[in-house]
Structure formats: C-alpha cells, structure tokens
Write a protein that holds these residues in place. Structure first.
Motif, PDB file in Angstrom:
ATOM      1  N   VAL A  78       0.886  -1.164   0.000  1.00 11.65           N
ATOM      2  CA  VAL A  78       0.000   0.000   0.000  1.00 11.65           C
ATOM      3  C   VAL A  78       0.934   1.227   0.000  1.00 11.65           C
ATOM      4  N   ILE A  79       0.396   2.362  -0.404  1.00 13.91           N
ATOM      5  CA  ILE A  79       1.230   3.582  -0.437  1.00 13.91           C
ATOM      6  C   ILE A  79       0.469   4.730   0.229  1.00 13.91           C
ATOM      7  N   ILE A  80       1.178   5.460   1.064  1.00 14.15           N
ATOM      8  CA  ILE A  80       0.652   6.752   1.539  1.00 14.15           C
ATOM      9  C   ILE A  80       1.451   7.827   0.817  1.00 14.15           C
ATOM     10  N   TRP A  81       0.762   8.652   0.070  1.00 20.47           N
ATOM     11  CA  TRP A  81       1.399   9.770  -0.631  1.00 20.47           C
ATOM     12  C   TRP A  81       1.135  11.055   0.160  1.00 20.47           C
ATOM     13  N   GLY A  82       2.196  11.856   0.348  1.00 15.59           N
ATOM     14  CA  GLY A  82       1.989  13.230   0.793  1.00 15.59           C
ATOM     15  C   GLY A  82       2.140  13.498   2.273  1.00 15.59           C
ATOM     16  N   ASN A  83       1.167  14.231   2.777  1.00 12.06           N
ATOM     17  CA  ASN A  83       1.242  14.780   4.133  1.00 12.06           C
ATOM     18  C   ASN A  83       0.601  13.821   5.139  1.00 12.06           C
ATOM     19  N   HIS A  84       1.137  13.767   6.348  1.00  9.51           N
ATOM     20  CA  HIS A  84       0.451  13.055   7.445  1.00  9.51           C
ATOM     21  C   HIS A  84      -0.662  13.981   7.944  1.00  9.51           C
TER      22      HIS A  84
ATOM     23  N   PHE B  80      -2.936  10.776   0.571  1.00 11.10           N
ATOM     24  CA  PHE B  80      -3.606   9.889  -0.375  1.00 11.10           C
ATOM     25  C   PHE B  80      -3.189   8.432  -0.117  1.00 11.10           C
ATOM     26  N   PRO B  81      -4.049   7.678   0.560  1.00 10.59           N
ATOM     27  CA  PRO B  81      -3.776   6.244   0.722  1.00 10.59           C
ATOM     28  C   PRO B  81      -4.176   5.529  -0.570  1.00 10.59           C
ATOM     29  N   ASP B  82      -3.213   4.866  -1.188  1.00  9.55           N
ATOM     30  CA  ASP B  82      -3.353   4.364  -2.558  1.00  9.55           C
ATOM     31  C   ASP B  82      -3.075   2.852  -2.568  1.00  9.55           C
ATOM     32  N   VAL B  83      -4.017   2.088  -3.080  1.00  6.36           N
ATOM     33  CA  VAL B  83      -3.793   0.627  -3.121  1.00  6.36           C
ATOM     34  C   VAL B  83      -3.680   0.114  -4.559  1.00  6.36           C
ATOM     35  N   ARG B  84      -3.513   1.034  -5.504  1.00  4.94           N
ATOM     36  CA  ARG B  84      -3.459   0.635  -6.918  1.00  4.94           C
ATOM     37  C   ARG B  84      -2.299  -0.344  -7.175  1.00  4.94           C
ATOM     38  N   HIS B  85      -1.228  -0.241  -6.400  1.00  4.48           N
ATOM     39  CA  HIS B  85      -0.050  -1.095  -6.636  1.00  4.48           C
ATOM     40  C   HIS B  85       0.100  -2.156  -5.538  1.00  4.48           C
ATOM     41  N   ALA B  86      -0.904  -2.242  -4.664  1.00  3.41           N
ATOM     42  CA  ALA B  86      -0.809  -3.192  -3.538  1.00  3.41           C
ATOM     43  C   ALA B  86      -1.116  -4.611  -3.996  1.00  3.41           C
TER      44      ALA B  86
ATOM     45  N   LEU C   3       6.029   4.124 -11.024  1.00  2.83           N
ATOM     46  CA  LEU C   3       4.650   3.672 -10.771  1.00  2.83           C
ATOM     47  C   LEU C   3       3.702   4.532 -11.604  1.00  2.83           C
ATOM     48  N   GLU C   4       2.762   3.872 -12.218  1.00  4.10           N
ATOM     49  CA  GLU C   4       1.821   4.621 -13.057  1.00  4.10           C
ATOM     50  C   GLU C   4       0.754   5.302 -12.197  1.00  4.10           C
ATOM     51  N   LEU C   5       0.489   6.572 -12.483  1.00  2.00           N
ATOM     52  CA  LEU C   5      -0.537   7.300 -11.729  1.00  2.00           C
ATOM     53  C   LEU C   5      -1.649   7.706 -12.677  1.00  2.00           C
ATOM     54  N   ASP C   6      -2.885   7.354 -12.348  1.00  2.56           N
ATOM     55  CA  ASP C   6      -3.995   7.792 -13.204  1.00  2.56           C
ATOM     56  C   ASP C   6      -4.431   9.202 -12.783  1.00  2.56           C
ATOM     57  N   GLU C   7      -5.425   9.759 -13.470  1.00  4.81           N
ATOM     58  CA  GLU C   7      -5.841  11.142 -13.198  1.00  4.81           C
ATOM     59  C   GLU C   7      -6.357  11.282 -11.763  1.00  4.81           C
ATOM     60  N   PHE C   8      -7.053  10.243 -11.281  1.00  7.85           N
ATOM     61  CA  PHE C   8      -7.573  10.249  -9.906  1.00  7.85           C
ATOM     62  C   PHE C   8      -6.415  10.427  -8.915  1.00  7.85           C
ATOM     63  N   ALA C   9      -5.362   9.604  -9.085  1.00 11.07           N
ATOM     64  CA  ALA C   9      -4.210   9.662  -8.184  1.00 11.07           C
ATOM     65  C   ALA C   9      -3.494  11.007  -8.303  1.00 11.07           C
ATOM     66  N   LYS C  10      -3.325  11.462  -9.537  1.00 11.21           N
ATOM     67  CA  LYS C  10      -2.613  12.743  -9.734  1.00 11.21           C
ATOM     68  C   LYS C  10      -3.346  13.882  -9.032  1.00 11.21           C
ATOM     69  N   GLY C  11      -4.674  13.873  -9.114  1.00 12.50           N
ATOM     70  CA  GLY C  11      -5.476  14.921  -8.462  1.00 12.50           C
ATOM     71  C   GLY C  11      -5.283  14.895  -6.958  1.00 12.50           C
ATOM     72  N   LYS C  12      -5.294  13.694  -6.381  1.00 11.84           N
ATOM     73  CA  LYS C  12      -5.127  13.573  -4.915  1.00 11.84           C
ATOM     74  C   LYS C  12      -3.721  14.027  -4.496  1.00 11.84           C
ATOM     75  N   ILE C  13      -2.726  13.662  -5.299  1.00  7.35           N
ATOM     76  CA  ILE C  13      -1.342  14.037  -4.960  1.00  7.35           C
ATOM     77  C   ILE C  13      -1.165  15.559  -5.050  1.00  7.35           C
ATOM     78  N   ASP C  14      -1.842  16.171  -6.009  1.00  2.61           N
ATOM     79  CA  ASP C  14      -1.768  17.645  -6.133  1.00  2.61           C
ATOM     80  C   ASP C  14      -2.293  18.335  -4.876  1.00  2.61           C
ATOM     81  N   VAL C  15      -3.404  17.816  -4.348  1.00  2.00           N
ATOM     82  CA  VAL C  15      -4.026  18.454  -3.173  1.00  2.00           C
ATOM     83  C   VAL C  15      -3.079  18.411  -1.968  1.00  2.00           C
TER      84      VAL C  15
END
Ligand SMILES: NC(=O)c1ccc[n+]([C@@H]2O[C@H](COP(=O)([O-])OP(=O)(O)OC[C@H]3O[C@@H](n4cnc5c(N)ncnc54)[C@H](O)[C@@H]3O)[C@@H](O)[C@H]2O)c1
Ligand SMILES: O=C(O)C[C@H](O)C(=O)O
Length: 338
Positions: A182-188, A193-199, A305-317
């Motif tokens: 699993v991946i946590i992207w960004g700020n605590h 963004f908790p991401d399971v696309r690659h889990a 790792l490939e990021l779709d538009e959904f993931a990119k939007g969350k990472i931007d925030v």
C-alpha cells in the motif's frame, strides 16, 4: 562486543514515549543481539515522571538495554546519538487539524535541528513523529544542515500505512501478512492519499492485486481513503487522547526497516525529502513508497509507478497543503527570534 546504538526519544514522559521506549529497549527495533543506550528527553516540569520511566526500564531487566538516561537538557540529550525519535511536541485535541499545531511545535524542531547539528553524529538518522510531522521534519532538516544531510530526515507516515494495510486485510478477508505495498502519498494529514493501486494481496494461495482481492472499487476509491485519512481524529474522538500505542509501533517499524532494510519486492511509506519524483517539488518532506537497501541502509523512492488522473489529483491536493505549511513554518521560524 557489538558497539551500542545510542537512540534518543524526545517527549519520553508522554503517551507515545511510554509505549515506544520499551519497544526500543527490548530489541524490537535494532534486534535482539544489538545493545542499546537509550536517551530520554522531556521538559523540566516532567523530570520526575521521566525518572519514573527510567526506573521502570531498569526494572524490566532487559539484556539489550546497556544504558538509560533521563534528561531535560537538549544539548546533553543530542550528544553523539545514532538515531533520534523526535516525538516531543503538543498533540491535537478534538476538532483540531494537525496543522493547527504548527505555530506551537515548529519552534521545537528549529531548536532541535540546531542541537542535532551541534551535538549529534553527522550520520544520525531522524524520524519526526510530533505533528505536523512532515513540516516539522522539513524545519528540523533545514536547521541541522549542512552537518547532517537532508536524506537523514524523515517524518512518520508508517502509522497511516499500517492503517491502510489493516483496512485492506479486513475487507479482503485475509490477515495483515497477506497484504503488501500500500502507499501513503503526501502529508500526514487529512489530505494524504492512501493508494492501493499497486498493492498486492495473497488470497487463496495466489498473489493478486488489491482491487481484485477486495472486489469493491467504490470502497477503495471512497470510504477506504477517508477512513485512513481521518483515523487519527476517530481515535481522538473515542480515547480523548491521540493514538499512542499504534504510533509507537509504527515508529519502531519505520526505524527498524531503515536500519535493516526492506524485503525484496516490498515497499513501505516514509515521508522523505523529495528529489522531484512524481512531480513533487524538491525538498518537501513528502510521503512516498520507498525501498531500503539492507547494505547501505539508504532509502530510494520507488520509481515508475503509473498514476492515473484520480491519483494525480489527490497528490496535487496534498502537495499544495505541504507547500502552504512549509511557507507558514518558514515565516514562523523567522519571526521566532531564537
Ligand atoms: N506522525 C504520527 O503518525 C503521529 C501519531 C500520533 C501522535 N503524533 C504526534 O506526536 C506528538 C506526541 O504525542 P503524545 O501523545 O506522546 O503527546 P503527549 O502530550 O502525551 O507527550 C508529549 C511529550 O513531549 C514533551 N515535550 C514537549 N515539548 C518538548 C520539547 N521541546 N522537548 C522534549 N520534550 C517535549 C511533553 O512534555 C510531553 O511529555 C504529538 O504532536 C502528536 O500529535 C504523531
Ligand atoms: O491524529 C492525530 O492528531 C495523532 C496522529 O497524528 C494520528 O494520526 O493518530
């Protein structure tokens, strides 16, 4: 005899400290053969209770614990340390966001950055737990430079990572050990963004991706994310204190993996200085998927790792929030004449 590791825990008289020091002292972090000298720091008004913690540690009769100091002087505490668990800071209460702690806590990390530079070994590795953890780590690294390289600074998102593992395991009907990457992207913070696309999940003897194992895309792109983002607040609502046992366990997981390395094919979440990967501005302390080499004990951000538009939007925030926090913290440090 193997040389002892000197590990500092700040805020050791606090809630997390009470769970954390025993785990370090009994070998859960550095291993059962590695002697540890534990240095505990807290504020002078906590000296007596800190002394009580020291007495309890002595009474645990632990073969791995070869020294224990209870200190209230920052300079003495940072002297010659190998690892720093920077926990000591104000916790939030119900209704607050972690960034509401910035003004109160950032000064602690400015001062401790300077102490690291003055007194610690240049090889010291640092985990910042005190909130807002990413931005505090950024400030600490800034004031410890150039003596201690930025790559030795990290902030803890391992608790979020563990929370995500637990949620996926429960939903997929497997045990924790069957879920990885699993991946946590960004700020605590609640923008993470908790991401399971690659889990990956091992289910019925076969390794499959988490989306297949859970079989509920709406959950993984909705409720799951919000449960993990808001888990800290949910604990505070129930306990009236912030998470402590799980935070201590996560801090141990983080430093243990940094010290011994990750398993082949495994990645973990750690907030580290960005090198520009995935478009995150350089220098921000940002949670990424990382792998740690057991020989060099250095982390590397997992690439490609490939990021779709959904993931990119969350990472931007979450990136935007960290930039705002960084700028606010830098301003507060300039204003704090210390
Ligand atoms: N990153 C994470 O996942 C995570 C998880 C849980 C808690 N936290 C944060 O960790 C911090 C500590 O939480 P807690 O529940 O242990 O709080 P706590 O109030 O129980 O303990 C904090 C301790 O730090 C001490 N302290 C304050 N300033 C200090 C300083 N300058 N030097 C040394 N010690 C100092 C206090 O006296 C106190 O004993 C909080 O900021 C909390 O929000 C982070
Ligand atoms: O939520 C908090 O304030 C404490 C901690 O950061 C947590 O995630 O449990």
């Amino acid at each position: 005899m193997v040389a002892p590791i000197r590990a500092l825990v700040t805020g050791a008289a606090g809630q997390i400290g009470y769970s954390l020091v025993i785990e370090i002292a009994k070998g859960d972090v550095f291993g059962p053969e590695q002697p540890v000298e534990l240095v505990m720091l807290d504020l002078p008004f906590c000296a007596q209770s800190l002394d009580g913690v020291k007495m309890e540690l002595q009474d645990c009769a632990l073969p791995t614990l070869v020294g224990v100091e209870a200190l209230t002087d920052e300079a003495a505490a940072f002297k010659n340390i190998d690892y720093a668990f920077l926990v000591g800071a104000m916790p939030r209460r119900e209704g607050m966001e972690r960034k509401d702690l910035l003004a109160a806590n950032v000064k602690i990390f400015k001062s401790q950055g300077k102490s690291l530079a003055e007194h610690a070994k240049p090889t010291t590795k640092v985990i910042v737990v005190g909130n807002p953890a990413n931005t505090n780590a950024f400030i600490c690294a800034k004031y410890a430079a150039p003596k201690i390289p930025a790559e030795n600074f990290s902030a803890m998102t391992r608790l979020d990572h563990n929370r995500a593992l637990a949620q996926v395991a429960a939903k997929a009907g497997v045990t924790i050990g069957a879920v990885k990457n699993v991946i946590i992207w960004g700020n605590h913070s609640s923008t993470q963004f908790p991401d399971v696309r690659h889990a990956k999940v091992t289910k019925d003897g076969k390794e499959v991706d988490a989306y297949t194992a859970v079989n509920d895309n709406a959950f993984l792109q909705g409720e799951f994310i919000s449960i993990v983002q808001k888990r800290g607040a949910a604990i505070i609502e129930r306990r009236k204190f912030s998470s402590a046992m799980s935070a201590a366990k996560a801090a141990c997981d983080h430093i243990r993996d940094w010290h011994v390395g990750t398993q082949p094919g495994q990645f973990i979440s750690m907030a580290v200085p960005s090198d520009g990967s995935y478009g995150v501005p350089q220098g921000l302390i940002f949670s990424f998927p990382v792998q740690i080499c057991p020989d060099t004990k250095k982390w590397k951000i997992v690439q490609g790792l490939e990021l779709d538009e959904f993931a990119k939007g969350k990472i931007d925030v979450t990136t935007k929030e960290l930039i705002e926090e960084r700028d606010e913290a830098l301003k507060a440090c300039e204003e704090a004449n210390m």
